[in-house]
Design a protein around this motif. Structure first.
Motif, PDB file in Angstrom:
ATOM      1  N   UNK A 166     -12.525  42.190 -39.957  1.00 32.55           N
ATOM      2  CA  UNK A 166     -12.983  42.359 -41.287  1.00 32.55           C
ATOM      3  C   UNK A 166     -12.350  42.254 -42.190  1.00 32.55           C
ATOM      4  N   UNK A 167     -11.243  41.994 -42.392  1.00 33.77           N
ATOM      5  CA  UNK A 167     -10.541  42.282 -43.378  1.00 33.77           C
ATOM      6  C   UNK A 167      -8.985  42.431 -43.071  1.00 33.77           C
ATOM      7  N   UNK A 168      -8.147  42.151 -44.396  1.00 32.08           N
ATOM      8  CA  UNK A 168      -7.013  42.180 -43.231  1.00 32.08           C
ATOM      9  C   UNK A 168      -6.300  43.256 -45.213  1.00 32.08           C
ATOM     10  N   UNK A 169      -5.697  44.408 -45.482  1.00 29.13           N
ATOM     11  CA  UNK A 169      -5.243  44.535 -46.790  1.00 29.13           C
ATOM     12  C   UNK A 169      -3.848  45.280 -46.347  1.00 29.13           C
ATOM     13  N   UNK A 170      -3.472  44.555 -47.904  1.00 26.87           N
ATOM     14  CA  UNK A 170      -1.722  44.551 -48.015  1.00 26.87           C
ATOM     15  C   UNK A 170      -2.282  45.181 -49.555  1.00 26.87           C
ATOM     16  N   UNK A 171      -1.391  46.881 -49.859  1.00 24.08           N
ATOM     17  CA  UNK A 171      -1.399  47.223 -51.160  1.00 24.08           C
ATOM     18  C   UNK A 171      -0.336  48.415 -51.152  1.00 24.08           C
ATOM     19  N   UNK A 172       0.390  48.148 -51.817  1.00 29.01           N
ATOM     20  CA  UNK A 172       1.499  49.669 -51.740  1.00 29.01           C
ATOM     21  C   UNK A 172       2.183  49.515 -50.515  1.00 29.01           C
ATOM     22  N   UNK A 173       2.058  50.718 -49.681  1.00 25.46           N
ATOM     23  CA  UNK A 173       2.888  50.601 -48.579  1.00 25.46           C
ATOM     24  C   UNK A 173       1.875  50.435 -47.498  1.00 25.46           C
ATOM     25  N   UNK A 174       0.612  49.970 -47.458  1.00 26.86           N
ATOM     26  CA  UNK A 174      -0.320  50.405 -46.683  1.00 26.86           C
ATOM     27  C   UNK A 174      -0.415  48.718 -45.885  1.00 26.86           C
ATOM     28  N   UNK A 175      -0.578  48.643 -44.874  1.00 29.35           N
ATOM     29  CA  UNK A 175      -1.231  46.727 -44.767  1.00 29.35           C
ATOM     30  C   UNK A 175      -1.016  47.934 -42.774  1.00 29.35           C
ATOM     31  N   UNK A 176      -2.798  47.249 -42.975  1.00 34.90           N
ATOM     32  CA  UNK A 176      -3.966  47.802 -42.537  1.00 34.90           C
ATOM     33  C   UNK A 176      -4.598  46.261 -41.824  1.00 34.90           C
ATOM     34  N   UNK A 177      -5.026  46.260 -40.572  1.00 36.43           N
ATOM     35  CA  UNK A 177      -6.134  45.463 -40.485  1.00 36.43           C
ATOM     36  C   UNK A 177      -7.646  46.256 -40.186  1.00 36.43           C
ATOM     37  N   UNK A 178      -8.466  45.616 -40.665  1.00 36.92           N
ATOM     38  CA  UNK A 178      -9.707  46.541 -40.975  1.00 36.92           C
ATOM     39  C   UNK A 178     -10.984  45.619 -39.667  1.00 36.92           C
ATOM     40  N   UNK A 179     -11.484  46.392 -39.027  1.00 40.48           N
ATOM     41  CA  UNK A 179     -11.712  45.819 -38.084  1.00 40.48           C
ATOM     42  C   UNK A 179     -13.454  46.273 -37.582  1.00 40.48           C
ATOM     43  N   UNK A 180     -14.434  45.707 -36.952  1.00 37.43           N
ATOM     44  CA  UNK A 180     -15.138  46.449 -36.164  1.00 37.43           C
ATOM     45  C   UNK A 180     -14.938  47.380 -35.267  1.00 37.43           C
ATOM     46  N   UNK A 181     -15.971  48.180 -35.634  1.00 39.70           N
ATOM     47  CA  UNK A 181     -15.961  49.583 -34.728  1.00 39.70           C
ATOM     48  C   UNK A 181     -16.653  49.163 -33.262  1.00 39.70           C
ATOM     49  N   UNK A 182     -16.392  49.782 -32.005  1.00 40.63           N
ATOM     50  CA  UNK A 182     -16.462  49.523 -30.923  1.00 40.63           C
ATOM     51  C   UNK A 182     -16.950  51.636 -30.171  1.00 40.63           C
ATOM     52  N   UNK A 183     -18.036  51.142 -30.355  1.00 37.03           N
ATOM     53  CA  UNK A 183     -18.396  52.652 -29.631  1.00 37.03           C
ATOM     54  C   UNK A 183     -18.649  52.431 -27.829  1.00 37.03           C
ATOM     55  N   UNK A 184     -16.864  53.157 -27.583  1.00 43.67           N
ATOM     56  CA  UNK A 184     -17.037  53.741 -26.820  1.00 43.67           C
ATOM     57  C   UNK A 184     -15.309  53.913 -25.920  1.00 43.67           C
ATOM     58  N   UNK A 185     -15.249  53.376 -24.794  1.00 42.70           N
ATOM     59  CA  UNK A 185     -12.947  53.677 -24.706  1.00 42.70           C
ATOM     60  C   UNK A 185     -12.964  51.913 -24.449  1.00 42.70           C
ATOM     61  N   UNK A 186     -11.629  52.619 -23.594  1.00 46.59           N
ATOM     62  CA  UNK A 186     -10.390  50.956 -23.503  1.00 46.59           C
ATOM     63  C   UNK A 186     -10.691  50.717 -21.971  1.00 46.59           C
ATOM     64  N   UNK A 187     -10.335  49.526 -21.238  1.00 47.12           N
ATOM     65  CA  UNK A 187     -10.335  49.948 -19.884  1.00 47.12           C
ATOM     66  C   UNK A 187      -9.201  50.418 -19.259  1.00 47.12           C
ATOM     67  N   UNK A 188      -8.648  50.949 -19.549  1.00 42.32           N
ATOM     68  CA  UNK A 188      -7.280  52.164 -19.574  1.00 42.32           C
ATOM     69  C   UNK A 188      -7.430  53.304 -18.908  1.00 42.32           C
ATOM     70  N   UNK A 189      -9.088  54.031 -20.152  1.00 40.03           N
ATOM     71  CA  UNK A 189      -9.034  55.021 -20.013  1.00 40.03           C
ATOM     72  C   UNK A 189     -10.000  54.437 -18.353  1.00 40.03           C
ATOM     73  N   UNK A 190     -10.581  54.317 -18.155  1.00 45.07           N
ATOM     74  CA  UNK A 190     -11.827  53.914 -16.813  1.00 45.07           C
ATOM     75  C   UNK A 190     -10.911  53.939 -15.429  1.00 45.07           C
TER      76      UNK A 190
END
Length: 416
Positions: A71-95
Motif C-alpha cells: 500500500x505504501x513505502x515509508x522513508x522517515x528518519x530511521x524508519x524504512x517500512x513497507x505498508x502492506x495489505x493485512x491478510x488474516x490467516x497464517x503462512x504456508x510454513x506454519x501449516x
C-alpha cells in the motif's frame, strides 16, 4: 507498545520477526495494515534507501488477488517500512509444520494461486526471487477451494532485491534460500522470471512430499545438488502432474513453463486429484559428507554443542545478522567455482524412502549403531584378555617349569 511509522501509520503489535526486519500489525487511514519495518542499520544505508524509493512504483503497481498488495513505502528518519495489505490467516510454513504435507488436490490449488500471482508480477517486470512457504500466506477468511484449501497470496515482493545491493553482497555472493534456489542463481547468473518458477515447483514438491527435493545437510551441499542432481519421482501422484513438476524443475531456465502456463496446467489437473490422500513417503538421509560440510560459506552459523539444530537453510539474509526467528531462512553464500559444481557427475537425488523405513541418519539408527559397536568392543575386549591370559600362562610354563613324567609340573632352576 505502539509506535508511529511516518505520519500516517501506527504500529501496535509485533506479528513476526526476520533477519531483515519486523512485521507489525498496524493502523492506517484506511484501516488495519501489516507494516514490515526494516532494521535500523538497513534504513541507514543510503544506497538501499535509494533503491527502495526506485522500487516504489513497481511495488505499488502490483494489484492481484493472489499478491499481498504493497500500500505504501515509508522513508522517515530511521524508519524504512513497507505498508502492506493485512491478510488474516497464517503462512504456508506454519501449516506444513502442523500437517507435514498436503493432499495433492490442496497442494496444487495453493500453488496454482501463487502461480497466478507470479504471472501478474512477471508481466509487470517484477521478479520475486524468494518464493518459499514462509512468503505464501493463506487467507483464512477467504472462500474454501479445492481440497479444502484457502486462497494463497504471495508476499514480500522486492525485499530480496532491496537487500541485494553491491555494498552488501559482492558479485561472489548469493542471496536467497538454499532449498529453493534455481541452478542459474547458484552459477552466478542474474535472476529472471524462471527462478520463481523453479522455486514454486520446489514448494509444490515439498507440499506433496513433506521435504524439498535437494535439501538437507550444509547449505553449500544443497546448492551443489541443485546444479548436479536430478529430482527423483514421488510415488503415488499422477504421471501428468509429475511431468509438470519435472519440467518446472529443469536445470535450463528456458525449459520451464511461464507462470501463467503453470497456473493453467495445474488447474486442469485438479479434477483428477480429488480424493487422492497425502503421500506416505519419508525423507531420504540428509546427512552431509565431510566434502559437503567443507563446501560453502564459513560464515554460515552452525548449531553448537547442546543447541537444537536449526531448520535446514536457517541462516541470516543479511550478512552478520543474528537469526532471531525460525522464519530466518535466507542465506548469503559465495558463488561456487566451476570446478566445485563439476566436482561430481550429474546424478539422481537421493530417493525418498517408504513410510516407516528406518533412515540411516536417524537418531534411532545411530543409537542402534552405537549399541552394536559397544557389544562388538566388549566381546573383543573379553577375547583379548583371554588370549593374553593364555599367552602369559604359556610363557610362564616355558620359561620356569617343565612337566615331569607323572604329568605334574616342577620348577627348573638355572644351572649355575
Amino acid at each position: 507498545m505502539a509506535r508511529n511509522i511516518g505520519s500516517r501509520y501506527t504500529a501496535h503489535q509485533i506479528l513476526g520477526r526476520g533477519s531483515a526486519g519486523t512485521v507489525w500489525l498496524g493502523e492506517g487511514p484506511d484501516g488495519p495494515v501489516a507494516i514490515k519495518l526494516l532494521r535500523e542499520d538497513l534504513a541507514s544505508d543510503q544506497e538501499l534507501v535509494g533503491r527502495f524509493v526506485q522500487e516504489r512504483t513497481a511495488l505499488l503497481g502490483l494489484d492481484h488477488p493472489h499478491v499481498v498488495a504493497v500500500r505504501d513505502l515509508v522513508v522517515d528518519g530511521n524508519d524504512l517500512a513497507l505498508v502492506m495489505e493485512l491478510v488474516r490467516g497464517t503462512d504456508l510454513r506454519t501449516r506444513l509444520d502442523r500437517e507435514r504435507r498436503l493432499a495433492p488436490e490442496a497442494a496444487v490449488a495453493v500453488v496454482a494461486d501463487v502461480a497466478d500471482g507470479l504471472a501478474a508480477a512477471h508481466a509487470a517486470g517484477v521478479v520475486h526471487r524468494d518464493v518459499k512457504p514462509e512468503n505464501i500466506l493463506l487467507d483464512m477468511e477467504g472462500p474454501i477451494g479445492p481440497g479444502g484449501s484457502h486462497p494463497a497470496l504471495l508476499t514480500d515482493f522486492g525485499v530480496a532485491k532491496l537487500i541485494d545491493t553491491p555494498r552488501r553482497t559482492k558479485a561472489t555472493k548469493i542471496i536467497g534460500t538454499p532449498d529453493y534456489l534455481a541452478p542459474e542463481i547458484v552459477e552466478g547468473l542474474p535472476p529472471r522470471a524462471a527462478v520463481d518458477i523453479y522455486a514454486l515447483a520446489t514448494v509444490l514438491y515439498e507440499l506433496l512430499a513433506g521435504f524439498t527435493p535437494f535439501g538437507g545437510g550444509h547449505p553449500g551441499a544443497v546448492l551443489r545438488r541443485h546444479v548436479t542432481e536430478t529430482v527423483v519421482p514421488l510415488p503415488g501422484i499422477p504421471d501428468e502432474l509429475w511431468q509438470l513438476l519435472v519440467q518446472c524443475l529443469a536445470k535450463a531456465p528456458a525449459s520451464r513453463l511461464r507462470a501463467s502456463e503453470l497456473a493453467a496446467r495445474l488447474r486442469e489437473q485438479l479434477p483428477q486429484l480429488a480424493g487422492i490422500p497425502s503421500l506416505e513417503v519419508d525423507e531420504p538421509d540428509s546427512g552431509a559428507t565431510e566434502e559437503e560440510r567443507s563446501y560453502g560459506d564459513a560464515d554460515v552459523p552452525q548449531a553448537s554443542a547442546g543447541e537444537q539444530p536449526r531448520r535446514r537453510g536457517a541462516v541470516s539474509l543479511v550478512p552478520g545478522a543474528a537469526p532471531d526467528s525460525n522464519r530466518d531462512t535466507h542465506t548469503s553464500m559465495r558463488v561456487p567455482a566451476p570446478d566445485e559444481l563439476a566436482g561430481g557427475a550429474r546424478g539422481t537425488a537421493r530417493a525418498p524412502r517408504a513410510a516407516g523405513q528406518r533412515r540411516p541418519g536417524s537418531a534411532r539408527h545411530k543409537a542402534e549403531a552405537v549399541r552394536k559397536r559397544r557389544i562388538t568392543l566388549g566381546v573383543t575386549a573379553v577375547l583379548l584378555v583371554a588370549v593374553l591370559g593364555v599367552g602369559g600362562w604359556l610363557a610362564t610354563s616355558s620359561d620356569g617349569a617343565e612337566p615331569d613324567p607323572a604329568g605334574t609340573t616342577r620348577s627348573v632352576s638355572p644351572v649355575p
